[in-house]
Design an enzyme around this catalytic site. Structure first.
Site, PDB file in Angstrom:
ATOM      1  CG  ASP B  86      -2.063   0.888   1.157  1.00  0.00           C
ATOM      2  OD1 ASP B  86      -2.746   1.082   2.174  1.00  0.00           O
ATOM      3  OD2 ASP B  86      -2.313   1.411   0.058  1.00  0.00           O
ATOM      4  CG  HIS B 103       1.109   2.087  -9.632  1.00  0.00           C
ATOM      5  ND1 HIS B 103       0.662   1.621  -8.412  1.00  0.00           N
ATOM      6  CD2 HIS B 103       0.125   2.895 -10.118  1.00  0.00           C
ATOM      7  CE1 HIS B 103      -0.550   2.123  -8.166  1.00  0.00           C
ATOM      8  NE2 HIS B 103      -0.888   2.897  -9.182  1.00  0.00           N
ATOM      9  CG  LEU B 197      10.210 -16.936  -3.417  1.00  0.00           C
ATOM     10  CD1 LEU B 197       9.787 -16.894  -1.958  1.00  0.00           C
ATOM     11  CD2 LEU B 197      10.891 -15.623  -3.782  1.00  0.00           C
TER      12      LEU B 197
END
Lengths: 271, 310
Positions: B86, B103, B197
């Protein structure tokens, strides 16, 4: 010679003064928006008992009950319509059998006390609802809980939801089963469950979602408590243990809620 | 849930950010995304940026090592970390930039965290990239986000494959552009056997939607007579959730940046006993130091899962 009476009078005057100050404080607080439903994760009873060297397995929980009474009184005075309390989760059955029995006996004692108060008219507008898988509890508790719910059904000043034998995951399972039974009866087409179908079958369907969640005891987790209903709630945590939670903690949490209210309203409109 | 922690406001101090950003870019340029041998990577920095090659910020040797920082204990590392990224919009607004610059900076921050997770033995990283709530944003921003996502996936495809990272995408993909869907399917297919991962990216996702789609599947099976109503239990719902793509569907730690104290409909069922950590920094500023702080906090917590620690 008149010491006891003087002390009694002094206590009454002091209580009246405190009540007046609280009224003034709450009037100021109510200038801003007040949460519709505050939920409390009551953590820290046992640590409190250990801290103060209290004897007995339920000593901490008894102290916690005193805190419950004060908090409910403050919420009623502020004008919060709904309060949710996380009393006992399904995962708490993992604790030692003696502790579980102690807590259950204590809860039964308090429920029976509440029934007496409701019968004598002392519960003053408080409605109590029990949310959770009550079938997993003993017969006596179930019967007492049912009776208390019936006795207080008409009260509207403050609605208290007590979550016992509760966990959100089980609540969702229960809601899905119920809504499946309803939906699968209708026709041969595909079953389309909606959010409203699931929410309508939840234990807490009678009350709105919490606006503010207060967790005591310093923990930073939801512990399977209303994770569905609190997806947009403000999460507030405090280091104070549950029996230590007081007026100022509550006021601080509400002030924080008021500060973040704009964002909360925007998010709620999205639903 | 974070109010006790007071940190200097890095997001408001331009020079501090600048130094932090320089350091990140320099590290990125000398140590490619997720690769463990130094390689030069094209600088995809933010517009207001900065060429990193001549950074004056000192680069300590410790950051280059693959071992954990000394504050962290390897046996207490979480297996699954979830992050709500956020603050990109606010970060850009604070600098007088456009939201898409925020972004882009957010993607750089994500690359760094993915790299750290791979190095520090975290098995699953779930990130909340785009929520169902975000559909109300301006169309131009949404289009940019999806094109940024597509470009990032294409450019990092090779790295992910080489570094044994598996990518999974969860969420309602019905509204995503077709070109993005094609890239997603391809990258999921190619990386599906990787084990180092697992990066789960939640796009068009909401916790309630996830539980609801699981319940719909189950309800249809009940209707078709495959299972009885009484057989519906937690395990069945868990198997139908979108996080069934991983061995560890329950996050141990959830990090939310930008100071918001909310879960915002992310991973509802799976967050039952997740430890929550709320960081004040905006996502592009949440780098290695923020991540170490979150992990340190996690390692100091007592997790009881409803029981008692004796």
């Amino acid at each position: 010679m008149n010491t006891l009476e003087e002390v009694g009078e002094f206590t009454q005057i002091f209580d009246a003064l405190m009540s007046l100050m609280r009224k003034f404080l709450f009037r100021v607080l109510c200038v801003g928006p007040i949460p519709t439903n505050i939920s409390f994760i009551m953590d820290g009873n046992r640590r409190f008992a250990k801290k103060h060297n209290l004897k007995g397995l339920d000593a901490g929980h008894r102290a916690g009950f005193i805190s419950v009474k004060y908090i409910l009184q403050y919420c009623k005075e502020i004008g919060v319509p709904y309060v949710t309390l996380y009393a006992f989760g399904m995962d708490n059955f993992k604790r030692g059998p003696e502790e579980v029995k102690c807590v259950m006996d204590l809860m039964l004692e308090k429920v029976e006390l509440a029934i007496h108060q409701a019968v004598s008219g002392n519960l003053k507008g408080v409605r109590i609802i029990f949310a959770g898988d009550l079938n997993s509890l003993n017969e006596r508790f179930r019967a007492a809980a049912q009776k208390l719910m019936e006795l207080t059904e008409e009260n509207r000043d403050l609605i208290v939801v007590v979550c016992v034998a509760y966990s959100t995951n089980l609540e969702i399972v229960h809601a899905v089963r119920k809504s499946c039974v309803k939906k699968c009866k209708n026709g041969d087409g595909a079953v389309v469950l909606e959010v409203s179908d699931v929410e309508g079958c939840m234990y807490t369907s009678a009350v709105p979602d919490p606006d503010l969640v207060i967790r005591t005891g310093g923990g930073d987790r939801l512990s399977n408590f209303m994770t569905w209903q609190t997806s947009r709630s403000l999460l507030h945590r405090t280091e104070a243990l549950w029996p230590e939670l007081g007026l100022w903690h509550l006021v601080w949490a509400i002030l924080k809620f008021q500060r973040m209210q704009d964002c909360l309203q925007k998010k709620k409109k999205l639903d | 849930m974070l109010s006790l922690r007071v940190r200097p406001p890095t997001s408001f101090d331009f020079r501090r950010f600048n130094a932090g950003y320089l350091e990140r870019q320099w590290r990125l340029s000398r140590d490619c995304f997720l690769s463990f041998s130094p390689k030069v990577e094209e600088n995809r920095g933010v517009r207001f940026g900065v060429k990193s090659s001549k950074s004056e910020v000192s680069f300590t040797a410790a950051e280059e090592e693959e071992t954990l920082p000394e504050e962290l204990q390897p046996e207490l590392m979480p297996k699954h970390v979830a992050i709500i990224m956020d603050g990109n919009g606010r970060w850009a607004k604070n600098r007088g930039l456009q939201p898409w610059d925020g972004h882009r900076a957010g993607v750089e921050a994500l690359k760094e965290i993915v790299k750290l997770c791979g190095k520090w033995g975290i098995q699953v990283l779930t990130v909340f990239a785009f929520s169902t709530d975000n559909w109300i944003r301006p169309r131009i921003e949404i289009d940019f986000l999806f094109s940024l996502f597509e470009r990032s996936l294409k450019s990092e495809f090779q790295n992910l494959a080489e570094n044994n990272v598996r990518i999974s995408i969860i969420g309602d993909s019905s509204k995503l552009p077709k070109s993005l869907l094609r890239v997603i399917n391809e990258i999921e297919e190619v990386t599906k056997n990787n084990t180092r991962l697992q990066l789960i990216v939640a796009v068009g996702y909401s916790g309630k939607y996830d539980v609801l789609q699981a319940c719909r599947g189950i309800a249809q099976r009940v209707k078709d007579g495959e299972i009885e109503v009484e057989e519906i239990d937690e395990r069945l719902i868990e198997e139908e959730l979108e996080t069934n793509c991983t061995e560890f569907p329950y996050p141990d730690l959830l990090i939310r940046t930008s100071g918001e104290l909310r879960v915002s409909n992310f991973l509802l069922w799976q967050l039952a006993y997740t430890e929550l950590f709320f960081a004040q920094e905006l996502w592009p500023d949440f780098g290695r130091s923020g991540f170490i702080e979150a992990l340190t906090s996690f390692q100091q917590r007592q997790r009881r899962f409803g029981g008692r620690k004796s």
